[in-house]
Design an enzyme around this catalytic site. Structure first.
Site, PDB file in Angstrom:
ATOM      1  N   HIS A  93       0.868  -1.187   0.000  1.00  0.00           N
ATOM      2  CA  HIS A  93       0.000   0.000   0.000  1.00  0.00           C
ATOM      3  C   HIS A  93       0.904   1.236   0.000  1.00  0.00           C
ATOM      4  CE1 HIS A  93      -4.016   1.716   1.656  1.00  0.00           C
ATOM      5  NE2 HIS A  93      -3.316   2.699   1.144  1.00  0.00           N
ATOM      6  N   HIS A 144       5.967   3.936   4.390  1.00  0.00           N
ATOM      7  CA  HIS A 144       6.326   2.520   4.548  1.00  0.00           C
ATOM      8  C   HIS A 144       6.842   1.967   3.219  1.00  0.00           C
ATOM      9  CE1 HIS A 144       1.927   3.134   5.001  1.00  0.00           C
ATOM     10  NE2 HIS A 144       2.042   3.106   6.304  1.00  0.00           N
ATOM     11  N   GLU A 153      -2.504  -1.686  -3.426  1.00  0.00           N
ATOM     12  CA  GLU A 153      -3.687  -0.949  -2.994  1.00  0.00           C
ATOM     13  C   GLU A 153      -3.320   0.491  -2.686  1.00  0.00           C
ATOM     14  OE1 GLU A 153      -4.785  -3.387   0.427  1.00  0.00           O
ATOM     15  OE2 GLU A 153      -3.665  -2.054   1.750  1.00  0.00           O
ATOM     16  N   THR A 183      -4.056   5.039   8.843  1.00  0.00           N
ATOM     17  CA  THR A 183      -4.359   3.839   8.054  1.00  0.00           C
ATOM     18  C   THR A 183      -5.757   4.028   7.466  1.00  0.00           C
ATOM     19  OG1 THR A 183      -4.531   1.424   8.153  1.00  0.00           O
ATOM     20  CG2 THR A 183      -5.270   2.624  10.103  1.00  0.00           C
ATOM     21  N   HIS A 204      -8.532  -5.535   6.899  1.00  0.00           N
ATOM     22  CA  HIS A 204      -8.298  -4.527   7.939  1.00  0.00           C
ATOM     23  C   HIS A 204      -8.631  -5.074   9.312  1.00  0.00           C
ATOM     24  CE1 HIS A 204      -7.032  -0.632   9.217  1.00  0.00           C
ATOM     25  NE2 HIS A 204      -6.776  -0.348   7.950  1.00  0.00           N
ATOM     26  N   ASP A 205      -7.634  -5.074  10.163  1.00  0.00           N
ATOM     27  CA  ASP A 205      -7.791  -5.505  11.563  1.00  0.00           C
ATOM     28  C   ASP A 205      -8.192  -6.970  11.720  1.00  0.00           C
ATOM     29  OD1 ASP A 205      -7.190  -2.897  12.730  1.00  0.00           O
ATOM     30  OD2 ASP A 205      -9.100  -2.275  11.869  1.00  0.00           O
ATOM     31  N   GLY A 250      -2.033  -7.414   7.393  1.00  0.00           N
ATOM     32  CA  GLY A 250      -0.695  -6.873   7.621  1.00  0.00           C
ATOM     33  C   GLY A 250      -0.358  -6.729   9.087  1.00  0.00           C
ATOM     34  N   HIS A 251      -0.961  -5.745   9.727  1.00  0.00           N
ATOM     35  CA  HIS A 251      -0.517  -5.312  11.051  1.00  0.00           C
ATOM     36  C   HIS A 251      -0.445  -6.461  12.072  1.00  0.00           C
ATOM     37  CE1 HIS A 251       0.224  -2.387  14.191  1.00  0.00           C
ATOM     38  NE2 HIS A 251      -0.684  -3.000  14.924  1.00  0.00           N
TER      39      HIS A 251
HETATM   40  N1  PXP Z   1      -6.893  -3.583   3.194  1.00  0.00           N
HETATM   41  C1  PXP Z   1      -6.665  -2.267   3.035  1.00  0.00           C
HETATM   42  C2  PXP Z   1      -7.366  -1.552   1.939  1.00  0.00           C
HETATM   43  C3  PXP Z   1      -5.748  -1.586   3.854  1.00  0.00           C
HETATM   44  O1  PXP Z   1      -5.530  -0.273   3.682  1.00  0.00           O
HETATM   45  C4  PXP Z   1      -5.060  -2.303   4.854  1.00  0.00           C
HETATM   46  C5  PXP Z   1      -4.054  -1.603   5.709  1.00  0.00           C
HETATM   47  O2  PXP Z   1      -3.025  -1.082   4.934  1.00  0.00           O
HETATM   48  C6  PXP Z   1      -5.338  -3.670   4.988  1.00  0.00           C
HETATM   49  C7  PXP Z   1      -6.271  -4.278   4.157  1.00  0.00           C
HETATM   50  C8  PXP Z   1      -4.652  -4.510   6.023  1.00  0.00           C
HETATM   51  O3  PXP Z   1      -5.052  -4.109   7.302  1.00  0.00           O
HETATM   52  P1  PXP Z   1      -4.248  -4.594   8.563  1.00  0.00           P
HETATM   53  O4  PXP Z   1      -2.872  -4.014   8.465  1.00  0.00           O
HETATM   54  O5  PXP Z   1      -5.036  -4.081   9.721  1.00  0.00           O
HETATM   55  O6  PXP Z   1      -4.230  -6.100   8.513  1.00  0.00           O
END
Ligand code: PXP
Length: 238
Positions: free
Chosen positions: A44, A51, A71, A101, A191-192, A214-215
């Site tokens: 991203h 990053h 993305e 984010t 996400h999360d 990711g996180h």
């Molecule tokens: N999808 C999108 C569109 C995101 O912007 C992100 C974070 O960069 C993620 C997925 C992944 O989220 P996380 O880092 O919380 O797993």
């Protein structure tokens, strides 16, 4: 149905950038994620390159052998990069400036004119286009109307409500994913997502095409190691 795990490696770049130099090595990390079972690599790039850098994306394209998903918000520079790299998938995200984010999906009704041409341009270059959306039927319908290939459901609110009421948390996602399926859109999610909530998400929406994480995954790998962690996430999707 099989759900692909795409590992978002932005956090590894954040760690590298904290010191300058090339440790940890993003290219090696991407190859290792794939070797350990990841079925996709997500990056991203953001305008401030805090990053993943644009130059990383070009280099990664030479080594990623699974699905490469780029993305981000479609600025001119972002689109030039994506058209140069031609990844398998591009996920368009409505990042406001200066957000830490991504924190919401597209309003596909208001942004129809802006997004339609971009989607067409990407698709005519052989790139699958996914739109990041909240679990709201009219925005999913809007994505279909613009001819997107798939949606990525923003799972932030699911993850947030999960610990107090997981059934309430998942309900709009089940409805949205079913609706997307009924109008011919594949559904990704991200996400999360983490080791607490992923198996529940998958159990309730077995036909999800892809999760990008990711996180939490990178944080977990501090304790369990990257190889074990990827295997643990893959097991949640079985
Ligand atoms: N999808 C999108 C569109 C995101 O912007 C992100 C974070 O960069 C993620 C997925 C992944 O989220 P996380 O880092 O919380 O797993």
């Amino acid at each position: 149905m099989h759900t692909r795990l795409s590992v978002n490696i932005n956090k590894i770049a954040t760690l590298r950038n904290a010191r300058g130099g090339n440790m940890p090595d993003i290219i090696k990390a991407a190859k290792d994620c794939e070797r350990f079972g990841a079925e996709g690599i997500t990056v991203h790039p953001r305008p401030d390159e805090r990053h993943i850098r644009y130059a990383d994306v070009i280099q990664l394209n030479d080594v990623v052998s699974t699905e490469f998903n780029i993305e981000g918000y479609p600025t001119k520079e972002f689109l030039e990069l994506v058209l140069k790299v031609k990844p398998e998938q591009c996920t368009l995200v409505p990042d406001a400036e200066n957000v830490i984010t991504s924190n919401q999906g597209w309003d596909t009704i208001k942004q129809k004119e802006f997004l339609s041409d971009i989607i067409e341009q990407l698709q005519s270059n052989g790139i699958r286009v996914s739109l990041f959306v909240d679990p709201i039927e009219q925005f999913i319908e809007g994505a279909k109307f613009m001819n997107a290939d798939c949606i990525e459901l923003y799972t932030g609110s699911f993850a947030h409500i999960f610990y107090s009421d997981k059934h309430k948390a998942i309900e709009p996602y089940i409805q949205s994913a079913k609706y997307a399926q009924s109008i011919g859109l594949a559904t990704n999610a991200g996400h999360d997502l983490n080791l607490d909530n992923l198996a529940f998400f998958k159990k309730n929406i077995p036909f999800i095409s892809e999760v990008s994480i990711g996180h939490a995954l990178i944080c977990d790998s501090l304790y369990y190691g990257l190889e074990n962690t990827i295997q643990m996430y893959l097991r949640q999707l079985k």
